[in-house]
Design a protein around this motif. Structure first.
Motif, PDB file in Angstrom:
ATOM      1  N   PRO A  35      54.344 -61.262  37.570  1.00 20.40           N
ATOM      2  CA  PRO A  35      52.894 -62.363  37.500  1.00 20.40           C
ATOM      3  C   PRO A  35      53.721 -63.048  36.006  1.00 20.40           C
ATOM      4  O   PRO A  35      53.832 -64.322  36.141  1.00 20.40           O
ATOM      5  N   LYS A  36      54.267 -62.691  35.292  1.00 24.14           N
ATOM      6  CA  LYS A  36      55.409 -62.619  33.593  1.00 24.14           C
ATOM      7  C   LYS A  36      56.341 -63.890  34.375  1.00 24.14           C
ATOM      8  O   LYS A  36      56.284 -64.915  33.651  1.00 24.14           O
ATOM      9  N   ILE A  88      53.356 -69.501  35.166  1.00 20.12           N
ATOM     10  CA  ILE A  88      52.396 -69.786  35.674  1.00 20.12           C
ATOM     11  C   ILE A  88      51.252 -69.344  34.815  1.00 20.12           C
ATOM     12  O   ILE A  88      51.075 -68.583  34.332  1.00 20.12           O
ATOM     13  N   ARG A 147      56.336 -63.878  23.929  1.00 22.06           N
ATOM     14  CA  ARG A 147      57.503 -64.695  24.547  1.00 22.06           C
ATOM     15  C   ARG A 147      58.311 -64.836  23.793  1.00 22.06           C
ATOM     16  O   ARG A 147      58.486 -65.773  24.208  1.00 22.06           O
ATOM     17  N   ALA A 192      50.152 -66.116  41.675  1.00 23.67           N
ATOM     18  CA  ALA A 192      49.789 -65.843  41.041  1.00 23.67           C
ATOM     19  C   ALA A 192      50.750 -64.603  40.664  1.00 23.67           C
ATOM     20  O   ALA A 192      51.319 -63.934  39.352  1.00 23.67           O
ATOM     21  N   LEU A 241      49.679 -61.419  41.389  1.00 21.12           N
ATOM     22  CA  LEU A 241      48.576 -60.569  41.189  1.00 21.12           C
ATOM     23  C   LEU A 241      48.136 -59.850  42.547  1.00 21.12           C
ATOM     24  O   LEU A 241      47.539 -58.605  41.827  1.00 21.12           O
ATOM     25  N   SER A 266      49.233 -64.631  23.898  1.00 20.54           N
ATOM     26  CA  SER A 266      51.336 -64.865  25.654  1.00 20.54           C
ATOM     27  C   SER A 266      51.773 -65.432  25.127  1.00 20.54           C
ATOM     28  O   SER A 266      53.144 -65.373  25.191  1.00 20.54           O
TER      29      SER A 266
END
Lengths: 357, 270
Positions: free
Chosen positions: A72-73, A77, A103, A50, A52, A99
């Motif tokens: 992560p972004k 995922i 985006r 991920a 993280l 999210s």
């Protein structure tokens, strides 16, 4: 959809290495379950995929592109967390849309995706509610909905069912299975529950102490466990692992019962090893029923009736032997129980390395 | 909770509350009556109440100007504390080298009384050219360590998975603070607002040092100046006190529920 590759991935916290050079290839659209006891490194691997957690060394690639340095972004995922991780100050719809808003997805498109995911998960009537007004199962659905609306390359699940009660867990497991068959998305699913692993996975990755013990389909893992750890971890109840030896072409159990082995096992003649017997593969014999198979005859120590079957723990020369027998066939501790062993149900493991022989 | 004698407990609480509220009542009573506070026996109820003292205060001195200055300075201090302390508090929830040392430094700085730092604060303000300005008045009050720790405790109570989820959702660290942590930390915000407001509103020493002309003075300075103007004006003086206290009490009452939760959050589990 995408492939995921882990190449020699290591992770150390301070000076302590918790993931020791893991290699894993996940195919496009595959549902892979990482399973193992607490602290085996499965969640750490998921978090590294991920983004993280940083990777100490090695390489993680999503769809062929190495993502070690990506935030992560930027990995495309979506993750479903154990505690759902829903924003408490937002409604269900806002949680799912959150999210997408960041985006730059247009409002009509956000709405369409949220409604579509809500109808898939049967939560359309909950969209205006806050997470605290939902039950555990509903929250879990919203958490999955939040992942689905993203339409990511890879879905990551971090023990998503472990906060639910037993009944709801079974129900949600079925839901995830249904969802899996519908979406056919590349998915990495982490759990410590081997039943979840067996029922959901295309392939299971069994982990212990930061190492992969075995990768295989549920059938492979069940039928031919690569190590005594895998044998003992997968299956409910777990496989019986008894100390024994090979003598005269037969595996000899602690009570002296000899089980003839196929010729290819004769090479281990005289070696001390671990003999594995699945509880459900030991056939119950009525007290005077005839059989041509090797027979274990031992007293019951614990009898646990489950209704559809009875779990019995036998005392096999000082070792516990767990078996499943027909309901009401054994009623109380002290009764002697006879079990027929099919020679092809015997698993042999090296006593020192735990490797399958 | 212990059972039995609820009336006894209530009686004790009423008594304690009365002891706490009596001085406020006395100030208010004197402000509207001009009574001699040394009169014996003291009179409990006001005799001939009137509002002339408040009118006197408003017109006799530039009260509106002091009030405006105090409002501007307190607004700056509140905004500074709410924003800057949140940033610092968030930083302290993350791992970074020498974090323990930074925490230790911050805690040890709390031991230093403000009076001891006034000279350096003055010199820095002079360098920045903010002497005798609203910004200069508010500058040392823009962040307070204890309020940073209140944010830190509040942010730490937010499940880590929420921050992870926000990160995967594509939020920057700034956005995480603004859209995830702060909305979930209302008690900490309320605590910051109240404490920053009260400290800046009551601040006396710093405004005394940094302001040069009467136009920049705040209410506490005005009160001191008012004292020197008039003699035997207990009523007017108390009216002034009431007018100074009122905004603080109002702010506290508005945010008290969140404030109390903010002070006690992290103190107990669950």
């Amino acid at each position: 959809m995408a492939t995921v590759s882990l190449r020699q991935v290591r992770k150390a916290f301070g000076g302590v290495e918790v993931v020791h050079g893991v290699d894993l290839e996940i195919a496009d659209g595959e549902f892979v379950v990482l399973v193992g006891p607490s602290g085996c490194g499965k969640s750490t691997i998921l978090r590294m995929v991920a983004g993280l957690e940083d990777i100490t060394s090695g390489e993680i690639a999503i769809d062929g592109a190495v993502v070690n340095e990506r935030d992560p972004k930027d990995r495309d995922i979506a993750m479903v967390f154990q505690d759902y991780a829903l924003y408490p100050h937002m409604s269900v719809a806002e949680n799912m849309a959150f999210s997408l808003r960041y985006r730059g997805v247009g409002k009509p498109e956000i709405r369409r995706r949220v409604e579509e995911a809500a109808s898939i998960l049967d939560i359309a009537h909950l969209l205006a509610r806050r997470p605290r007004e939902l039950s555990g199962g509903q929250r879990q659905r919203v958490a999955m909905g939040r992942a689905i609306v993203r339409d990511p390359k890879v879905f990551l699940f971090d023990e998503p069912l472990s906060n639910l009660d037993a009944k709801l867990r079974v129900q949600m497991r079925t839901e995830i299975k249904r969802l899996r068959d519908r979406l056919r998305a590349t998915t990495i699913y982490v759990t410590h529950d081997q039943v979840e692993a067996m029922t959901l996975a295309d392939r299971i990755v069994v982990m212990q102490g930061g190492h992969i013990q075995q990768v295989g389909t549920p059938e492979e893992i069940y039928d031919t466990p690569a190590t005594s750890f895998v044998a003992g971890f997968m299956g409910a109840p777990a496989m019986n692992l008894l100390p024994g030896a090979i003598a005269g072409g037969a595996a000899v159990l602690p009570d002296g019962t000899a089980i003839p082995l196929p010729p290819d096992a004769h090479g281990y003649e005289g070696e001390a090893l671990v003999i594995g017997l699945r509880p459900e593969r030991l056939g119950y014999l009525a007290p005077d029923a005839p059989t041509d198979r090797p027979v274990i005859d031992a007293p019951a120590v614990v009898v646990e009736p489950l209704g559809s079957e009875t779990l019995v723990t036998l005392d096999l020369a000082g070792h516990a032997l767990h078996v499943k027998v027909p309901p009401r066939s054994v009623r109380r501790p002290g009764e002697r129980v006879r079990l027929a062993i099919a020679p092809d149900s015997v698993h042999l493991f090296d006593r020192d390395t735990g490797r399958r022989l | 909770m212990r059972r039995g004698f609820p009336w006894a407990r209530h009686a004790v609480l009423v008594l304690v509350s009365a002891v706490m509220l009596l001085p406020f009542y006395w100030v208010l009573k004197t402000a509207i009556t001009d009574e001699n506070i040394y009169a014996y026996p003291p009179r409990l109820t006001p005799l001939d109440p009137h509002l002339f003292n408040f009118v006197d205060v408003w017109y006799l001195i530039p009260f509106p100007r002091y009030l405006l200055n105090s409002v501007i300075v307190s607004a700056l201090a509140v905004a500074g504390n709410v924003v800057l302390n949140a940033l610092a508090g968030y930083a302290l929830t993350r791992h970074f080298p020498a974090k323990r040392l930074v925490l230790l430094l911050l805690l040890s700085c709390m031991l230093i009384p403000f009076q001891a730092t006034i000279i350096p604060a003055y010199l820095i303000s002079a360098r920045l050219g903010v002497l005798n300005t609203h910004l200069g008045l508010a500058l040392p009050l823009l962040s307070t360590i204890v309020c940073i720790f209140i944010y830190k405790a509040s942010f730490e109570a937010v499940p880590k998975s929420l921050i992870d989820a926000a990160r995967i959702d594509g939020l920057s660290e700034w956005r995480i603070i603004a859209t995830v942590l702060l909305p979930l930390s209302k008690p900490a915000i309320a605590t910051n607002v109240i404490l920053a407001f009260i400290w800046s509103w009551n601040s006396f020493m710093w405004p005394l040092i940094i302001t040069r002309d009467a136009e920049m003075q705040t209410l506490p300075l005005g009160l001191a100046r008012f004292l020197s103007y008039l003699e035997d004006t207990t009523g007017a003086l108390y009216a002034f006190v009431v007018m100074v206290l009122l905004p603080g009490i109002l702010v506290f009452l508005m945010a008290q529920k969140e404030f109390i939760r903010g002070l006690t959050s992290g103190a107990t589990k669950g």
